[in-house]
Design an enzyme around this catalytic site. Structure first.
Site, PDB file in Angstrom:
ATOM      1  N   ASP A 166       1.923   4.346   3.135  1.00 38.94           N
ATOM      2  CA  ASP A 166       0.798   4.728   2.561  1.00 38.94           C
ATOM      3  C   ASP A 166       1.208   6.103   1.525  1.00 38.94           C
ATOM      4  O   ASP A 166       1.754   5.918   0.060  1.00 38.94           O
ATOM      5  CB  ASP A 166      -0.347   5.457   3.305  1.00 38.94           C
ATOM      6  CG  ASP A 166      -1.596   5.803   3.045  1.00 38.94           C
ATOM      7  OD1 ASP A 166      -1.454   5.343   2.084  1.00 38.94           O
ATOM      8  OD2 ASP A 166      -2.526   6.090   3.743  1.00 38.94           O
ATOM      9  N   HIS A 198     -10.175   1.674   0.067  1.00 37.18           N
ATOM     10  CA  HIS A 198     -10.132   2.029   0.769  1.00 37.18           C
ATOM     11  C   HIS A 198     -11.326   2.610   1.821  1.00 37.18           C
ATOM     12  O   HIS A 198     -11.909   2.625   1.256  1.00 37.18           O
ATOM     13  CB  HIS A 198      -9.574   3.703   0.666  1.00 37.18           C
ATOM     14  CG  HIS A 198      -7.664   4.057   0.578  1.00 37.18           C
ATOM     15  ND1 HIS A 198      -7.842   3.482  -0.999  1.00 37.18           N
ATOM     16  CD2 HIS A 198      -6.460   4.260   1.224  1.00 37.18           C
ATOM     17  CE1 HIS A 198      -6.220   3.698  -0.936  1.00 37.18           C
ATOM     18  NE2 HIS A 198      -5.870   4.013   0.169  1.00 37.18           N
ATOM     19  N   GLU A 241     -11.391   4.251   6.876  1.00 36.41           N
ATOM     20  CA  GLU A 241     -10.192   4.783   7.758  1.00 36.41           C
ATOM     21  C   GLU A 241     -10.460   5.352   8.507  1.00 36.41           C
ATOM     22  O   GLU A 241      -9.825   5.587   9.885  1.00 36.41           O
ATOM     23  CB  GLU A 241      -9.672   5.316   6.597  1.00 36.41           C
ATOM     24  CG  GLU A 241      -7.957   6.069   6.717  1.00 36.41           C
ATOM     25  CD  GLU A 241      -7.654   6.492   4.902  1.00 36.41           C
ATOM     26  OE1 GLU A 241      -8.640   6.315   4.241  1.00 36.41           O
ATOM     27  OE2 GLU A 241      -6.330   7.349   5.484  1.00 36.41           O
ATOM     28  N   HIS A 272       1.398   4.921  -2.569  1.00 35.11           N
ATOM     29  CA  HIS A 272       0.949   5.886  -3.419  1.00 35.11           C
ATOM     30  C   HIS A 272       2.481   6.341  -4.266  1.00 35.11           C
ATOM     31  O   HIS A 272       2.703   7.280  -3.252  1.00 35.11           O
ATOM     32  CB  HIS A 272      -0.438   7.154  -2.745  1.00 35.11           C
ATOM     33  CG  HIS A 272      -1.612   6.432  -2.335  1.00 35.11           C
ATOM     34  ND1 HIS A 272      -2.542   6.545  -2.901  1.00 35.11           N
ATOM     35  CD2 HIS A 272      -1.139   5.370  -1.106  1.00 35.11           C
ATOM     36  CE1 HIS A 272      -3.706   6.175  -2.222  1.00 35.11           C
ATOM     37  NE2 HIS A 272      -2.952   5.413  -0.789  1.00 35.11           N
ATOM     38  N   HIS A 294       0.829  -1.327   0.355  1.00 38.37           N
ATOM     39  CA  HIS A 294       0.040  -0.116  -0.236  1.00 38.37           C
ATOM     40  C   HIS A 294       0.549   1.067   0.543  1.00 38.37           C
ATOM     41  O   HIS A 294       1.497   1.756   1.172  1.00 38.37           O
ATOM     42  CB  HIS A 294      -0.744   0.184   0.906  1.00 38.37           C
ATOM     43  CG  HIS A 294      -2.247   1.530   1.297  1.00 38.37           C
ATOM     44  ND1 HIS A 294      -3.662   0.721   1.133  1.00 38.37           N
ATOM     45  CD2 HIS A 294      -2.167   2.601   1.074  1.00 38.37           C
ATOM     46  CE1 HIS A 294      -3.817   1.561   1.108  1.00 38.37           C
ATOM     47  NE2 HIS A 294      -3.133   3.016   0.811  1.00 38.37           N
TER      48      HIS A 294
HETATM   49 ZN   LIG Z   1      -3.674   4.687   0.989  1.00 39.08          ZN
END
Ligand SMILES: [Zn+2]
Length: 340
Positions: free
Chosen positions: A283, A202, A205, A19, A17
């Protein structure tokens, strides 16, 4: 903080995971701005860091939105896509990540300068091929559809990902779960699934366990991004286990974005102890000034997981990775099988 403690760094790792848009080095933003005459709040890395990184728990959402506007404006050409991807892979190699999945939202990332999606993907693929051979790693690609870009964008992204199925393994529905209800996205996401792509979403969260419950029933995802609030309802925890869904957990990110009140309260260990297939990831490593080593450190030193527990999370990530089996197998035998 970036961590290179050998205790964590020496472990051959998997990250699933991360980005691309949150992994652009500050110096790279400055180089690109200078070359393209782009306006920045500062052209000095230490100063610009204050505008593009989150160091403390978020109090000001606008500051982060401003930071992302700078990233979007930095992606000026397919060559830039190649550069930022290459630098991300280089950072992976430095922390001994051997199996890695990068994700990005084409409609968001390539929107600022109206880039051609196919040419931009080619830039990314050049970086990937070079990194795989130079660093001996395996890399997978996930296309994100951002809820905030709307349903039409979701359709476009899914169709594009299906067209590039030989390079893109999965689609991810990300961004603003609270603001944009799932209804409009179910049909295109299920189309991706029908076409043989994997699905991660997602959810949970900054939304409650019920959002995870609804997401699982609507999308039947293979994995879930975050999903940490499922801890609030044992029915949801049981559902995740029953469906054998992997959670892509990002502890420091959850703290910085206020998804958990304190880092000590993060439910990673609790979910692990309950038998959920959790994994540990970074992340947005540049924005959040973290890396997988640091996330492992938090799991061990703050949350009290043993190094054996962490090895299980690493293995969960490896097993649930969407990268093609042949590439995974080679990496597994070379780096992950304990040497006697
Ligand atoms: Zn994410």
């Amino acid at each position: 903080m970036k961590n290179f403690d050998p205790k964590y760094n020496e472990i051959p790792k998997t990250e699933i995971h991360c980005h691309l848009e949150g992994a652009i080095r500050t110096q790279t933003i400055i180089d690109i701005a200078k070359k393209n005459n782009l306006k920045l709040p500062s052209y000095e890395a230490g100063e610009l860091d204050k505008r593009v990184k989150v160091f403390d728990q978020l109090r000001d959402l606008q500051a982060v939105l401003d930071a992302f506007a700078i990233f979007q404006n930095s992606i000026t050409s397919p060559a830039v896509v190649e550069r930022i991807a290459w630098e991300l892979f280089e950072d992976c190699a430095r922390q001994n990540i051997k199996l890695f999945e990068v994700r990005f939202s084409p409609d968001w990332a390539f929107h600022g300068h109206n880039l051609n999606w196919d040419e931009s993907l080619e830039g990314l693929l050049r970086a990937k091929e070079r990194a795989e051979s130079e660093f001996d790693m395996a890399i997978g690609i996930i296309a994100i559809t951002s809820r905030g870009m709307g349903a039409e964008s979701c359709v476009k992204t899914v169709d594009w990902a299906i067209r590039h199925k030989q390079h893109i393994q999965a689609v991810d529905l990300a961004d603003g779960e609270l603001l944009y209800p799932m209804g409009n996205f179910v049909k295109p996401m299920l189309k991706a699934k029908d076409a043989g792509l994997k699905v991660t979403i997602h959810t949970g969260e900054d939304t409650p366990a019920s959002a995870v419950w609804d997401t699982i029933h609507a999308f039947q995802p293979d994995r879930i991004g975050h999903g940490i609030h499922s801890i609030e309802d044992m029915k949801v925890v049981d559902l995740i286990k029953e469906r054998n869904i992997t959670l892509e957990v990002n502890p420091w990110s959850n703290y910085l974005t206020n998804s958990v009140r304190t880092i000590e309260e993060h439910p990673l260990k609790k979910l692990f102890d309950l038998g959920v297939r959790v994994t540990i990831n970074s992340d947005d490593p540049e924005v959040l000034e973290t890396n997988v080593n640091n996330e492992y450190r938090i799991a061990h030193e703050v949350l009290g997981m043993s190094m054996e527990d962490i090895a299980v999370c690493n293995r969960n990530a490896f097993e649930s990775s969407f990268v093609a089996d042949a590439a995974k197998q080679r990496i597994w035998e070379k780096y992950f099988v304990p040497k006697s």
